[in-house]
Design a protein around this motif. Structure first.
Motif, PDB file in Angstrom:
ATOM      1  N   ALA A 456      26.580  90.830  36.580  1.00  0.00           N
ATOM      2  CA  ALA A 456      27.162  92.180  36.260  1.00  0.00           C
ATOM      3  C   ALA A 456      27.409  92.457  34.958  1.00  0.00           C
ATOM      4  CB  ALA A 456      28.653  92.310  36.862  1.00  0.00           C
ATOM      5  N   ILE A 457      27.635  91.442  33.988  1.00  0.00           N
ATOM      6  CA  ILE A 457      27.835  91.787  32.680  1.00  0.00           C
ATOM      7  C   ILE A 457      26.277  92.207  31.904  1.00  0.00           C
ATOM      8  CG2 ILE A 457      28.171  90.657  30.452  1.00  0.00           C
ATOM      9  CD1 ILE A 457      30.170  88.975  31.521  1.00  0.00           C
ATOM     10  N   PRO A 458      25.188  91.806  32.411  1.00  0.00           N
ATOM     11  CA  PRO A 458      24.099  92.320  31.454  1.00  0.00           C
ATOM     12  C   PRO A 458      23.912  93.772  32.052  1.00  0.00           C
ATOM     13  CG  PRO A 458      23.546  90.023  32.334  1.00  0.00           C
ATOM     14  CD  PRO A 458      24.869  90.615  32.763  1.00  0.00           C
ATOM     15  N   VAL A 459      24.052  94.201  33.259  1.00  0.00           N
ATOM     16  CA  VAL A 459      24.096  95.371  33.804  1.00  0.00           C
ATOM     17  C   VAL A 459      25.130  96.311  33.038  1.00  0.00           C
ATOM     18  CG1 VAL A 459      24.122  96.940  35.966  1.00  0.00           C
ATOM     19  CG2 VAL A 459      23.230  94.700  36.051  1.00  0.00           C
ATOM     20  N   LEU A 460      26.089  96.070  32.912  1.00  0.00           N
ATOM     21  CA  LEU A 460      27.161  96.646  32.202  1.00  0.00           C
ATOM     22  C   LEU A 460      26.753  96.830  30.766  1.00  0.00           C
ATOM     23  CD1 LEU A 460      30.582  95.115  33.648  1.00  0.00           C
ATOM     24  CD2 LEU A 460      30.077  97.567  33.690  1.00  0.00           C
ATOM     25  N   ARG A 461      26.388  95.821  30.039  1.00  0.00           N
ATOM     26  CA  ARG A 461      26.001  96.127  28.759  1.00  0.00           C
ATOM     27  C   ARG A 461      24.823  96.909  28.598  1.00  0.00           C
ATOM     28  NH1 ARG A 461      26.048  94.097  23.443  1.00  0.00           N
ATOM     29  NH2 ARG A 461      24.059  94.432  22.506  1.00  0.00           N
ATOM     30  N   ASP A 462      23.956  96.886  29.419  1.00  0.00           N
ATOM     31  CA  ASP A 462      22.618  97.856  29.455  1.00  0.00           C
ATOM     32  C   ASP A 462      23.368  99.431  29.510  1.00  0.00           C
ATOM     33  OD1 ASP A 462      19.726  98.521  29.583  1.00  0.00           O
ATOM     34  OD2 ASP A 462      20.414  99.617  31.358  1.00  0.00           O
ATOM     35  N   TYR A 463      24.039  99.585  30.529  1.00  0.00           N
ATOM     36  CA  TYR A 463      24.724 100.737  30.860  1.00  0.00           C
ATOM     37  C   TYR A 463      25.456 101.565  29.569  1.00  0.00           C
ATOM     38  CZ  TYR A 463      27.851 104.318  32.958  1.00  0.00           C
ATOM     39  OH  TYR A 463      28.453 105.281  33.252  1.00  0.00           O
ATOM     40  N   TYR A 464      26.411 100.557  29.031  1.00  0.00           N
ATOM     41  CA  TYR A 464      27.278 101.086  27.846  1.00  0.00           C
ATOM     42  C   TYR A 464      26.241 101.364  26.593  1.00  0.00           C
ATOM     43  CZ  TYR A 464      31.567 101.253  30.231  1.00  0.00           C
ATOM     44  OH  TYR A 464      32.524 101.678  31.352  1.00  0.00           O
ATOM     45  N   SER A 465      25.189 100.273  26.294  1.00  0.00           N
ATOM     46  CA  SER A 465      24.494 100.511  25.322  1.00  0.00           C
ATOM     47  C   SER A 465      23.564 101.536  25.331  1.00  0.00           C
ATOM     48  CB  SER A 465      23.724  99.059  25.239  1.00  0.00           C
ATOM     49  OG  SER A 465      22.840  99.045  24.115  1.00  0.00           O
ATOM     50  N   ASN A 466      23.165 101.788  26.549  1.00  0.00           N
ATOM     51  CA  ASN A 466      21.838 102.822  26.559  1.00  0.00           C
ATOM     52  C   ASN A 466      22.244 104.182  27.168  1.00  0.00           C
ATOM     53  OD1 ASN A 466      20.113 101.134  25.336  1.00  0.00           O
ATOM     54  ND2 ASN A 466      19.862  99.933  27.400  1.00  0.00           N
ATOM     55  N   ARG A 467      23.288 104.238  27.944  1.00  0.00           N
ATOM     56  CA  ARG A 467      23.669 105.228  28.396  1.00  0.00           C
ATOM     57  C   ARG A 467      25.057 106.017  28.332  1.00  0.00           C
ATOM     58  NH1 ARG A 467      20.914 105.405  33.417  1.00  0.00           N
ATOM     59  NH2 ARG A 467      21.895 107.611  33.575  1.00  0.00           N
ATOM     60  N   VAL A 468      25.952 105.139  27.641  1.00  0.00           N
ATOM     61  CA  VAL A 468      27.281 105.794  27.355  1.00  0.00           C
ATOM     62  C   VAL A 468      27.477 105.926  25.927  1.00  0.00           C
ATOM     63  CG1 VAL A 468      29.861 105.275  27.667  1.00  0.00           C
ATOM     64  CG2 VAL A 468      28.102 104.572  29.250  1.00  0.00           C
ATOM     65  N   ILE A 469      27.483 104.861  25.086  1.00  0.00           N
ATOM     66  CA  ILE A 469      27.734 105.055  23.774  1.00  0.00           C
ATOM     67  C   ILE A 469      26.529 105.418  22.920  1.00  0.00           C
ATOM     68  CG2 ILE A 469      28.681 103.819  21.695  1.00  0.00           C
ATOM     69  CD1 ILE A 469      29.746 101.615  23.405  1.00  0.00           C
ATOM     70  N   LYS A 470      26.399 106.966  22.969  1.00  0.00           N
ATOM     71  CA  LYS A 470      25.426 107.391  22.516  1.00  0.00           C
ATOM     72  C   LYS A 470      25.748 108.804  21.792  1.00  0.00           C
ATOM     73  CE  LYS A 470      23.932 109.793  26.512  1.00  0.00           C
ATOM     74  NZ  LYS A 470      23.139 110.030  27.679  1.00  0.00           N
ATOM     75  N   GLU A 471      24.798 109.675  21.263  1.00  0.00           N
ATOM     76  CA  GLU A 471      25.159 110.833  20.773  1.00  0.00           C
ATOM     77  C   GLU A 471      25.247 111.927  21.866  1.00  0.00           C
ATOM     78  OE1 GLU A 471      22.404 112.138  17.734  1.00  0.00           O
ATOM     79  OE2 GLU A 471      22.817 110.380  16.568  1.00  0.00           O
ATOM     80  N   TYR A 472      26.451 112.863  21.648  1.00  0.00           N
ATOM     81  CA  TYR A 472      26.436 113.733  22.806  1.00  0.00           C
ATOM     82  C   TYR A 472      26.307 115.218  22.039  1.00  0.00           C
ATOM     83  CZ  TYR A 472      27.528 110.253  26.309  1.00  0.00           C
ATOM     84  OH  TYR A 472      27.872 109.222  26.954  1.00  0.00           O
ATOM     85  N   SER A 473      26.925 116.257  22.681  1.00  0.00           N
ATOM     86  CA  SER A 473      27.006 117.710  21.874  1.00  0.00           C
ATOM     87  C   SER A 473      27.959 117.594  20.703  1.00  0.00           C
ATOM     88  CB  SER A 473      27.345 118.578  22.915  1.00  0.00           C
ATOM     89  OG  SER A 473      26.653 118.699  23.982  1.00  0.00           O
ATOM     90  N   PRO A 474      27.481 117.662  19.447  1.00  0.00           N
ATOM     91  CA  PRO A 474      28.199 117.822  18.509  1.00  0.00           C
ATOM     92  C   PRO A 474      29.106 118.893  18.230  1.00  0.00           C
ATOM     93  CG  PRO A 474      26.044 118.270  17.623  1.00  0.00           C
ATOM     94  CD  PRO A 474      26.029 117.845  19.278  1.00  0.00           C
ATOM     95  N   HIS A 475      30.194 118.713  17.848  1.00  0.00           N
ATOM     96  CA  HIS A 475      31.179 119.959  17.569  1.00  0.00           C
ATOM     97  C   HIS A 475      32.357 119.488  16.507  1.00  0.00           C
ATOM     98  CE1 HIS A 475      33.099 123.747  18.528  1.00  0.00           C
ATOM     99  NE2 HIS A 475      34.423 122.968  18.905  1.00  0.00           N
ATOM    100  N   LYS A 476      32.304 120.287  15.345  1.00  0.00           N
ATOM    101  CA  LYS A 476      33.428 119.907  14.433  1.00  0.00           C
ATOM    102  C   LYS A 476      33.557 118.583  14.109  1.00  0.00           C
ATOM    103  CE  LYS A 476      35.957 123.887  15.715  1.00  0.00           C
ATOM    104  NZ  LYS A 476      37.559 124.458  16.020  1.00  0.00           N
ATOM    105  N   ILE A 519      30.426  97.537  20.367  1.00  0.00           N
ATOM    106  CA  ILE A 519      31.494  98.685  20.014  1.00  0.00           C
ATOM    107  C   ILE A 519      31.671  98.906  18.363  1.00  0.00           C
ATOM    108  CG2 ILE A 519      33.811  99.576  20.423  1.00  0.00           C
ATOM    109  CD1 ILE A 519      33.780  98.121  23.177  1.00  0.00           C
ATOM    110  N   ARG A 520      31.923  97.707  17.920  1.00  0.00           N
ATOM    111  CA  ARG A 520      31.978  97.487  16.609  1.00  0.00           C
ATOM    112  C   ARG A 520      30.796  98.191  15.762  1.00  0.00           C
ATOM    113  NH1 ARG A 520      32.822  92.672  16.264  1.00  0.00           N
ATOM    114  NH2 ARG A 520      35.133  92.569  16.631  1.00  0.00           N
ATOM    115  N   ASP A 521      29.679  97.880  16.221  1.00  0.00           N
ATOM    116  CA  ASP A 521      28.449  98.395  15.627  1.00  0.00           C
ATOM    117  C   ASP A 521      28.227  99.895  15.627  1.00  0.00           C
ATOM    118  OD1 ASP A 521      27.638  95.721  14.894  1.00  0.00           O
ATOM    119  OD2 ASP A 521      26.052  95.543  16.505  1.00  0.00           O
ATOM    120  N   ARG A 522      28.779 100.602  16.634  1.00  0.00           N
ATOM    121  CA  ARG A 522      28.982 101.879  16.867  1.00  0.00           C
ATOM    122  C   ARG A 522      30.164 102.439  16.743  1.00  0.00           C
ATOM    123  NH1 ARG A 522      24.503 102.320  21.972  1.00  0.00           N
ATOM    124  NH2 ARG A 522      23.331 100.548  21.398  1.00  0.00           N
ATOM    125  N   TRP A 523      31.049 101.821  16.103  1.00  0.00           N
ATOM    126  CA  TRP A 523      32.409 102.443  16.081  1.00  0.00           C
ATOM    127  C   TRP A 523      32.366 103.570  15.228  1.00  0.00           C
ATOM    128  CZ3 TRP A 523      37.104 103.117  17.865  1.00  0.00           C
ATOM    129  CH2 TRP A 523      38.144 103.458  17.068  1.00  0.00           C
TER     130      TRP A 523
END
Length: 840
Positions: A456-476, A519-523
């Motif tokens: 499970a852990i590698p799957v979670l890492r791939d998900y959070y690294s590539n799908r979740v912690i990313k750029e979304y719509s910028p606002h203020k 998380i620290r790298d993308r904080w």
């Protein structure tokens, strides 16, 4: 006498010379120091000290104790602990970006330049103050005549029908058409009423004025209340709705009496010849408060991990006014109306001074505060709900029932990670639904075997690294997450809510996998930008506005604080704690304070509300809290969304500690009466005993387990485990965990050690600047040097008769100027605004 030996005399001689040289050297350094000489002539940092400049009269008032524009340096600066409280080496507080500086009101020194600006402003042609700390506006004009309630005829309404002034031991009434001499006033105040007036058929809003200077003449005409002065200077006039946002009845239109509702029993039509003594006392009290107007304010906070406490420190500065009647000024150090509402219903906070409640209603809560103090500390012992993490002590050999719950949880984890790939539970198009429930997949890691965990852990890492912690719509400067039905509407909106909720999943990933490096790298670049809660909070609301879901309030703030602590950003860790405590105030209000609005009817609509109602969310206008209930309301019935996305058993512990009886009553009601026809979305309450929708409505078993801590036999009575069917693996995990925690010991592991010292004082919301939200009891607009108080009431049925459906206007406050002024607005302190008008 014993004679000293020659050697002793020589030693004493040299010691004397050394001491003399030291004293002379120190004296030369000290007396040539520029700051020493300035200190002889400038005001000291002693609380209450008044400089000779501050004592200089401006008109007939004295400006005491502090200044209008001792503006806080809000740009981030790095402070070390040696600037404030020395702490042991190795403390997490060694360097802080948002440690409070020295230029906070009540704590610094007022310089010549700022004091001179006070004099300049006071001599402007028009000046008006509004402050979130006061229900009144403070206005002064360089004009001989000032008129209140002007221009109401343009919207089909009339000015007041009568007014009162104090005479001797009582107060006398004067009707429309009356003219009196100012010398008849024996106190500074005037009280007017709209009884029987055209355009006011549904409500009366008695209006209160308190003058600084004795007028020569007062006249109530069809054009308004005219007050004339002997010189072209009105002095300062304090103006406010006397009972706040209260809609008092007209003689022939009393909603409360007609519907057998609670009433404050104030009937202005009965004020025939004289005011009741309690009304006179209220006028006298507010007249004193009007003479100390809050013109600058600061709020800082500190946290103490050793006691799990947070302390909010509030400092106040006043414009203190001497009036013609010798009224004693009263400093009323108010707390946020939302905090006042929670305090009124027993919120667990302690105050450094006694809190006084003058029974002043606003849509946000009551104005309450401490009397005759300049500083107020508010302490809350609530950080254990962040610092301590719940875990379940599973026996090595679970019994049959425990194994059934554990199997349910493990089934969800196997379903999710069986083939080593990540699939969106609700499809790619509904990605936002997945984001808010995915905390369960990380949480489940503690309860599975090592083989499945490694898968499970590698799957979670791939998900959070590539799908979740990313750029979304910028606002203020932030990122917000759009999706089907999740919009922002040119603001943060629901897209901001979902970005913040994502923090719970990110924290869960870091906590249960141990992969804090990602998380620290993308904080800085990403994760910090998802925290929208403080962007939609202010001092008046206290917590976040425009949000009704309890699962979206405090829990994401806790997740943010925990992430920040784990990655070593202690400024943001403290800030997350700060917002978490403020959001708990909203949880308290939403659980207990419905009765406040029931007792102050009508609120938004001129119709009777039943007792069973809840404050749902708070809007940025004078209406304040939206209110509805399961069987009453308009539009979305936001109370039906109260228990959406409540995933955090640690935030739920606050309920178990403080709100268990109220929650039990609510959940019991929904499980019986709430399933019947006539209840809004009754189908949800029929279904929540069979479905735990982790992306939206929390199941009844999870709520009773988290909020009430009920045992397995108790849960089985309301929502048997075998009844629950799952539509996603996360639902199986949530159901399994909810029942499992009812069967085994619940323990806590410490995330933040107790041995950390108390933090220095930090900037909270004030770090964004001095602007806040001063429109609490009235919305007082400035225009051309005149002022226009109003209530903004969208989509209501009690607007003005002609062309102003969304506002209730109280007429203009106008001078006898022959030209429009150039007006500038300045924030004199946090949440305190001054409008300065000058003629061309």
């Amino acid at each position: 006498m014993v004679k000293k030996s020659p050697k002793i005399r020589i030693r004493l001689f040299f010691i004397s010379w050394i001491l003399a040289a030291f004293v002379i050297g120190t004296g030369i350094t000290y007396f040539t120091n520029r700051e020493f000489w300035q200190s002889l002539f400038e005001p000291k940092d002693t609380p209450g000290a008044i400089s000779s400049l501050e004592k200089k009269p401006v008109g007939s008032e004295k400006i005491l104790e502090t200044a209008y524009n001792r503006a806080l340096k809000t740009e981030p600066t790095t402070h070390t602990l040696s600037d404030q409280n020395p702490d042991p080496v190795g403390s997490i507080w060694q360097k802080l970006k948002y440690a409070a500086g020295e230029n906070l009101p009540g704590e610094g020194r007022m310089g010549l330049k700022i004091a001179q600006r006070q004099v300049d402003w006071a001599n402007a042609d028009s000046i008006g103050y509004t402050s979130m700390l006061s229900p009144g506006a403070l206005i002064r004009m360089r004009t001989r005549t000032i008129r209140f309630f002007s221009g109401l005829d343009k919207v089909g309404a009339e000015p007041p029908s009568f007014f009162f002034i104090k005479r001797g031991d009582g107060a006398l009434r004067y009707g429309r058409g009356s003219t009196i001499q100012g010398s008849a006033m024996e106190s500074s105040w005037i009280l007017a009423s709209f009884q029987g007036c055209r355009g006011w058929e549904k409500l009366d809003v008695p209006w209160f004025l308190s003058l600084q200077k004795k007028p020569t003449r007062i006249a109530l005409t069809r054009n308004g209340l005219e007050i004339e002065f002997p010189e072209e200077d009105t002095g300062y006039i304090f103006s406010m709705p006397f009972y706040g946002f209260e809609k008092l009845p007209q003689e022939n239109n009393d909603l409360c009496e007609n519907n057998q509702l609670p009433s404050r029993n104030v009937h202005p039509w009965q004020w025939t010849e004289s005011l009741p003594p309690e009304v006179i006392q209220r006028c006298d009290w507010w007249a004193g408060v009007a003479k100390s107007y809050p013109v600058s304010f600061s709020e800082t906070y500190s946290i103490d991990p050793s006691s799990d406490a947070i302390v909010f420190h509030q400092s106040y500065d006043w414009l203190t006014i001497e009036d013609s009647w010798g009224t004693r000024p009263r400093r009323f150090a108010t707390i946020s109306p939302a905090l006042g509402l929670a305090w009124k219903f027993g919120f667990p906070a302690t105050f450094s001074s006694d809190i006084y409640d003058p029974d002043y209603f606003t849509g946000f809560g009551p104005y309450a505060g401490a009397l005759d103090v300049d500083q107020l500390d508010i302490s809350m012992h609530v950080l254990q709900y962040i610092h301590e993490l719940e875990y379940l002590e599973i026996p090595e050999e679970p019994d049959v029932i425990q194994k059934k719950a554990l199997d349910r949880l493990q089934l969800g984890m196997r379903e999710k990670f069986q083939d080593g790939t990540w699939r969106m539970d609700y499809g790619e198009d509904n990605y936002v639904w997945c984001l808010v429930q995915d905390v369960w997949y990380s949480k489940g890691l503690e309860y599975i075997d090592e083989l499945l965990r490694r898968r499970a852990i590698p799957v979670l890492r791939d998900y959070y690294s590539n799908r979740v912690i990313k750029e979304y719509s910028p606002h203020k400067g932030k990122y917000i997450v759009h999706g089907p039905g999740i919009g922002s509407w040119n603001n943060f909106g629901d897209a901001g809510k979902f970005a913040t909720n994502m923090l719970q999943g990110i924290w869960g990933y870091g906590q249960y996998t141990g992969d804090w490096d990602l998380i620290r790298d993308r904080w800085e670049s990403h994760v910090k930008k998802y925290f929208i809660t403080p962007e939609e909070a202010n001092w008046v609301f206290y917590g976040r506005g425009s949000i009704c879901e309890l699962g979206d309030e405090a829990p994401p703030c806790s997740a943010y604080a925990r992430i920040a602590y784990a990655v070593g950003d202690y400024d943001e860790y403290a800030f997350g704690c700060y917002m978490f405590a403020r959001e708990l105030v909203h949880h308290w209000i939403k659980q207990k304070a419905g009765v406040y609005f029931y007792e102050h009817q009508p609120h938004q609509y001129f119709e009777a509300m039943p007792r069973h109602i809840y404050p749902t969310n708070v809007y940025r206008n004078s209406l304040g809290w939206q209110v509805d209930g399961p069987a009453w309301g308009h539009g979305e019935h936001q109370s039906s969304n109260r228990w959406v996305r409540f995933h955090d058993p640690d935030a739920a512990r606050f309920y178990r500690d403080h709100l268990k009886p109220e929650v039990r009553n609510e959940l019991d009601w929904y499980n019986t009466e709430g399933r019947k026809d006539g209840v809004y979305r009754a189908e949800n309450y029929r279904e929540w005993t069979e479905r735990d929708k982790t992306h939206i409505l929390t199941g009844l078993a999870r709520l009773r387990s988290f909020l009430l801590g009920e045992s397995y036999p108790e849960l089985q009575k309301f929502a048997p485990m075998e009844n629950y069917r799952a539509h996603s693996p996360a639902e199986n995990i949530a159901v399994g965990y909810s029942f499992l925690r009812s069967m085994v010991p619940v323990k806590y592991r410490r995330l933040v050690p107790r041995d950390q010292p108390r933090s220095p004082r930090l900037l909270g919301l004030q770090r964004r600047g001095l602007e806040d939200y001063p429109k609490v009891a009235q919305e007082c607009y400035s225009g051309g040097g005149n002022y226009y108080p109003a209530w903004y009431v969208p989509n209501s049925d009690w607007g003005m008769p002609e062309g102003t459906k969304e506002s209730r206007r109280f007429g203009g406050i106008v001078g006898d100027f022959n030209a429009r002024m150039k007006v500038e607005e300045k924030w004199t302190g946090y949440g305190c605004l001054v409008s300065v008008g000058r003629l061309p």
